[in-house]
Enzyme design. Structure first.
Site, PDB file in Angstrom:
ATOM      1  N   LYS A   1      14.762  13.675  16.877  1.00 36.33           N
ATOM      2  CA  LYS A   1      14.474  13.083  15.574  1.00 36.33           C
ATOM      3  C   LYS A   1      15.727  13.233  14.736  1.00 36.33           C
ATOM      4  O   LYS A   1      16.569  14.084  15.008  1.00 36.33           O
ATOM      5  CB  LYS A   1      13.311  13.835  14.917  1.00 36.33           C
ATOM      6  CG  LYS A   1      12.631  13.075  13.810  1.00 36.33           C
ATOM      7  CD  LYS A   1      11.383  12.363  14.283  1.00 36.33           C
ATOM      8  CE  LYS A   1      10.710  11.625  13.158  1.00 36.33           C
ATOM      9  NZ  LYS A   1       9.469  10.988  13.561  1.00 36.33           N
TER      10      LYS A   1
ATOM     11  N   GLY B   1      -8.356   5.776   4.832  1.00 33.77           N
ATOM     12  CA  GLY B   1      -7.067   5.080   4.807  1.00 33.77           C
ATOM     13  C   GLY B   1      -7.165   3.746   5.522  1.00 33.77           C
ATOM     14  O   GLY B   1      -7.226   3.701   6.758  1.00 33.77           O
TER      15      GLY B   1
ATOM     16  N   GLY C   1      -4.907   1.332   5.724  1.00 35.94           N
ATOM     17  CA  GLY C   1      -3.559   0.781   5.735  1.00 35.94           C
ATOM     18  C   GLY C   1      -3.343  -0.005   7.012  1.00 35.94           C
ATOM     19  O   GLY C   1      -4.289  -0.544   7.606  1.00 35.94           O
ATOM     20  N   LYS C   2      -2.086  -0.040   7.474  1.00 34.36           N
ATOM     21  CA  LYS C   2      -1.761  -0.852   8.642  1.00 34.36           C
ATOM     22  C   LYS C   2      -2.608  -0.452   9.849  1.00 34.36           C
ATOM     23  O   LYS C   2      -3.167  -1.291  10.529  1.00 34.36           O
ATOM     24  CB  LYS C   2      -0.258  -0.718   8.964  1.00 34.36           C
ATOM     25  CG  LYS C   2       0.631  -1.305   7.881  1.00 34.36           C
ATOM     26  CD  LYS C   2       2.090  -1.311   8.257  1.00 34.36           C
ATOM     27  CE  LYS C   2       2.726   0.071   8.275  1.00 34.36           C
ATOM     28  NZ  LYS C   2       2.789   0.726   6.956  1.00 34.36           N
ATOM     29  N   VAL C   3      -2.713   0.854  10.105  1.00 33.51           N
ATOM     30  CA  VAL C   3      -3.463   1.304  11.286  1.00 33.51           C
ATOM     31  C   VAL C   3      -4.971   1.249  11.027  1.00 33.51           C
ATOM     32  O   VAL C   3      -5.743   0.770  11.869  1.00 33.51           O
ATOM     33  CB  VAL C   3      -3.046   2.742  11.680  1.00 33.51           C
ATOM     34  CG1 VAL C   3      -3.833   3.201  12.889  1.00 33.51           C
ATOM     35  CG2 VAL C   3      -1.551   2.823  11.974  1.00 33.51           C
ATOM     36  N   GLY C   4      -5.390   1.745   9.862  1.00 32.75           N
ATOM     37  CA  GLY C   4      -6.825   1.810   9.547  1.00 32.75           C
ATOM     38  C   GLY C   4      -7.509   0.455   9.636  1.00 32.75           C
ATOM     39  O   GLY C   4      -8.657   0.350  10.083  1.00 32.75           O
TER      40      GLY C   4
HETATM   41  N1  LIG Z   1       1.976   2.775  11.821  1.00 32.68           N
HETATM   42  C1  LIG Z   1       2.120   3.432  12.966  1.00 32.68           C
HETATM   43  O1  LIG Z   1       2.474   2.849  13.995  1.00 32.68           O
HETATM   44  C2  LIG Z   1       1.825   4.911  13.040  1.00 32.68           C
HETATM   45  C3  LIG Z   1       2.105   5.592  14.240  1.00 32.68           C
HETATM   46  C4  LIG Z   1       1.797   6.956  14.342  1.00 32.68           C
HETATM   47  C5  LIG Z   1       1.241   7.602  13.244  1.00 32.68           C
HETATM   48  N2  LIG Z   1       0.992   6.919  12.079  1.00 32.68           N
HETATM   49  C6  LIG Z   1       0.419   7.660  10.965  1.00 32.68           C
HETATM   50  O2  LIG Z   1      -0.850   7.093  10.627  1.00 32.68           O
HETATM   51  C7  LIG Z   1      -1.066   7.168   9.220  1.00 32.68           C
HETATM   52  C8  LIG Z   1      -1.321   5.770   8.681  1.00 32.68           C
HETATM   53  O3  LIG Z   1      -0.212   4.954   8.969  1.00 32.68           O
HETATM   54  P1  LIG Z   1      -0.111   3.465   8.411  1.00 32.68           P
HETATM   55  O4  LIG Z   1       1.034   2.851   9.097  1.00 32.68           O
HETATM   56  O5  LIG Z   1      -1.458   2.802   8.480  1.00 32.68           O
HETATM   57  O6  LIG Z   1       0.269   3.751   6.894  1.00 32.68           O
HETATM   58  P2  LIG Z   1      -0.035   2.864   5.613  1.00 32.68           P
HETATM   59  O7  LIG Z   1       0.840   3.381   4.537  1.00 32.68           O
HETATM   60  O8  LIG Z   1      -0.010   1.411   5.948  1.00 32.68           O
HETATM   61  O9  LIG Z   1      -1.572   3.213   5.276  1.00 32.68           O
HETATM   62  C9  LIG Z   1      -2.005   4.402   4.705  1.00 32.68           C
HETATM   63  C10 LIG Z   1      -3.195   4.055   3.820  1.00 32.68           C
HETATM   64  O10 LIG Z   1      -3.759   5.281   3.341  1.00 32.68           O
HETATM   65  C11 LIG Z   1      -4.106   5.103   1.972  1.00 32.68           C
HETATM   66  N3  LIG Z   1      -4.181   6.422   1.350  1.00 32.68           N
HETATM   67  C12 LIG Z   1      -3.179   7.208   0.906  1.00 32.68           C
HETATM   68  N4  LIG Z   1      -3.680   8.350   0.386  1.00 32.68           N
HETATM   69  C13 LIG Z   1      -5.022   8.294   0.525  1.00 32.68           C
HETATM   70  C14 LIG Z   1      -6.085   9.167   0.196  1.00 32.68           C
HETATM   71  N5  LIG Z   1      -5.880  10.345  -0.376  1.00 32.68           N
HETATM   72  N6  LIG Z   1      -7.353   8.785   0.472  1.00 32.68           N
HETATM   73  C15 LIG Z   1      -7.577   7.569   1.054  1.00 32.68           C
HETATM   74  N7  LIG Z   1      -6.614   6.705   1.391  1.00 32.68           N
HETATM   75  C16 LIG Z   1      -5.363   7.054   1.129  1.00 32.68           C
HETATM   76  C17 LIG Z   1      -3.012   4.203   1.418  1.00 32.68           C
HETATM   77  O11 LIG Z   1      -3.432   3.561   0.217  1.00 32.68           O
HETATM   78  C18 LIG Z   1      -2.803   3.240   2.584  1.00 32.68           C
HETATM   79  O12 LIG Z   1      -3.636   2.100   2.468  1.00 32.68           O
HETATM   80  C19 LIG Z   1       0.184   7.862   8.644  1.00 32.68           C
HETATM   81  O13 LIG Z   1      -0.067   9.238   8.560  1.00 32.68           O
HETATM   82  C20 LIG Z   1       1.243   7.584   9.694  1.00 32.68           C
HETATM   83  O14 LIG Z   1       2.257   8.574   9.678  1.00 32.68           O
HETATM   84  C21 LIG Z   1       1.260   5.599  11.969  1.00 32.68           C
END
Ligand SMILES: NC(=O)c1ccc[n+]([C@@H]2O[C@H](COP(=O)([O-])OP(=O)(O)OC[C@H]3O[C@@H](n4cnc5c(N)ncnc54)[C@H](O)[C@@H]3O)[C@@H](O)[C@H]2O)c1
Length: 360
Positions: A83, A183, A185-188
């Site tokens: 990293k 959450g 977001g992108k993954v959720g």
């Molecule tokens: N995108 C990837 O490929 C990937 C890969 C491995 C791990 N992750 C992890 O997965 C998680 C989500 O990633 P993502 O890409 O969807 O991120 P993202 O920023 O697109 O989504 C995160 C979501 O969580 C919401 N959020 C923040 N604080 C909150 C709270 N207290 N209560 C409820 N919702 C809340 C945000 O508004 C946002 O919609 C992160 O921890 C990231 O590190 C992502």
């Protein structure tokens, strides 16, 4: 790996190599941490963050690079763990010159380390880094990259959850279960779609009104609750933390009603020992770094020349890995987080040892 808060020096933490990089004119100050190349070149993203001190930047890169070694080992990749951190505020100092200077330092390691995106760096940044080094992945589609990694991350989380469901309820499906997604977001968002397709009921929360609006429009059958507290105390079978780290803490774990925790968020265990509290409460936790490996599987595939179907097949195998970890945990009487660490260490030792068979 489990919870590892490093304040130690690289020698005592077992890192192979830690490189400090500086380019005064562009303002670049970076640290590249290579924990292990036992399985192949170290792969891990670049975090661009305004650390309070160099010591904080070093501690973070040591933790993160070690974590990547475990994650890549269990994702069945022929890659080790590394990293990098760039110390500074990306809003203030990110520039073409800084990113290219960083790329030259990555290139100077001759392929011992492959970089990618992390907090504060984006595919467009990796395109710039790639102008100076071959050892970069996570680029944009226009530059031969794989694009949005959250699609396969969500797919992998869903596979891990299916394995957990099989372990607890006897069948690898979420049909008829209530899953709480924290959450959207992108993954959720992608995870929610997989769960609904599988016949699960989804309860969700997000602090962002736009994410809540997305749920109302795209999936009106999803029940929205006010906040994470309401989610964890509601009548859910599975809790899926998909927002920030530290979701499993002294506030949430004692009141959590779910029998399974499987989610995308990194570093869900807030402190060492919390995995034991989960186990004592009879809650099955699938280690975050195992189930959220779909993203790294995608960027690793890009190194070979991205093929979505091949990468998806690899991410689908997160089901088998999770199942193996849960069985090992039962057999050895340890929490799954400990079993996962043991399995990763075993692969690094057994496969890494083969390098001692000399080819010429
Ligand atoms: N995108 C990837 O490929 C990937 C890969 C491995 C791990 N992750 C992890 O997965 C998680 C989500 O990633 P993502 O890409 O969807 O991120 P993202 O920023 O697109 O989504 C995160 C979501 O969580 C919401 N959020 C923040 N604080 C909150 C709270 N207290 N209560 C409820 N919702 C809340 C945000 O508004 C946002 O919609 C992160 O921890 C990231 O590190 C992502």
């Amino acid at each position: 790996m489990g919870v590892f808060a490093s304040t130690d020096d690289p020698v005592s933490t077992g890192h192979e190599q830690v490189v400090f990089c500086q380019d005064k004119q562009s303002g670049l100050k970076a640290i590249i941490g290579i924990y292990s190349t036992a399985l192949g070149p170290a792969l891990g993203g670049t975090r661009f963050y305004p650390y309070a001190s160099e010591a904080d930047a070093l501690a973070d890169v040591l933790d993160l690079s070690r974590g990547m070694a475990y994650k890549n080992a269990l994702a069945n990749l022929d890659l080790g763990g590394g990293k990098a951190v760039i110390w500074g505020d990306p809003e203030q100092i990110k520039s073409e010159a800084l990113l290219r200077a960083y790329g030259r330092f990555v290139e100077s390691l001759n392929g011992r380390y492959y970089t990618a995106c992390d907090v504060g760096t984006y595919v467009a940044d990796m395109d710039v880094v790639a102008r100076e080094t071959r050892y970069v992945t996570g680029r944009s589609v226009e530059h031969g990259g794989a694009g949005d990694s959250s699609i396969l991350t969500a797919w992998g989380v869903f596979q891990g959850m299916r394995a957990a469901a099989e372990h607890v309820w006897g069948s690898p499906t979420l049909a008829g279960r209530r899953v709480g997604v924290a959450g959207l977001g992108k993954v959720g968002k992608y995870l929610t779609a997989h769960l609904l397709d599988d016949g699960a009921e989804v309860v969700a929360t997000d602090v962002n009104p736009r994410a809540r609006e997305w749920a109302r429009t795209a999936h009106p059958q999803v029940t929205l609750v006010d906040d994470t507290e309401a989610l964890v105390t509601s009548d859910i079978d599975v809790y899926a933390p998909c927002a920030l780290g530290g979701a499993l803490n002294d506030d949430t774990v004692p009141v959590l009603r779910a029998k399974v925790v499987t989610g995308a968020a990194n570093n869900q265990l807030a402190h060492p020992g919390i995995e034991k509290v989960l186990a004592d409460r009879g809650i099955l936790y699938t280690p975050d770094y195992v189930v959220n490996a779909g993203g790294v599987i995608q960027v690793a595939d890009e190194i070979e020349g991205f093929n979505f179907d091949r990468a998806k097949l690899r991410a689908t195998r997160i089901f088998d890995t999770t199942r193996q970890i849960l069985r090992l945990a039962d057999d050895e009487g340890v929490p799954p987080a400990v079993a996962a660490d043991r399995l990763a260490e075993r692969r690094m030792a057994e496969v890494g040892r083969l390098r001692t068979i000399h080819l010429r």
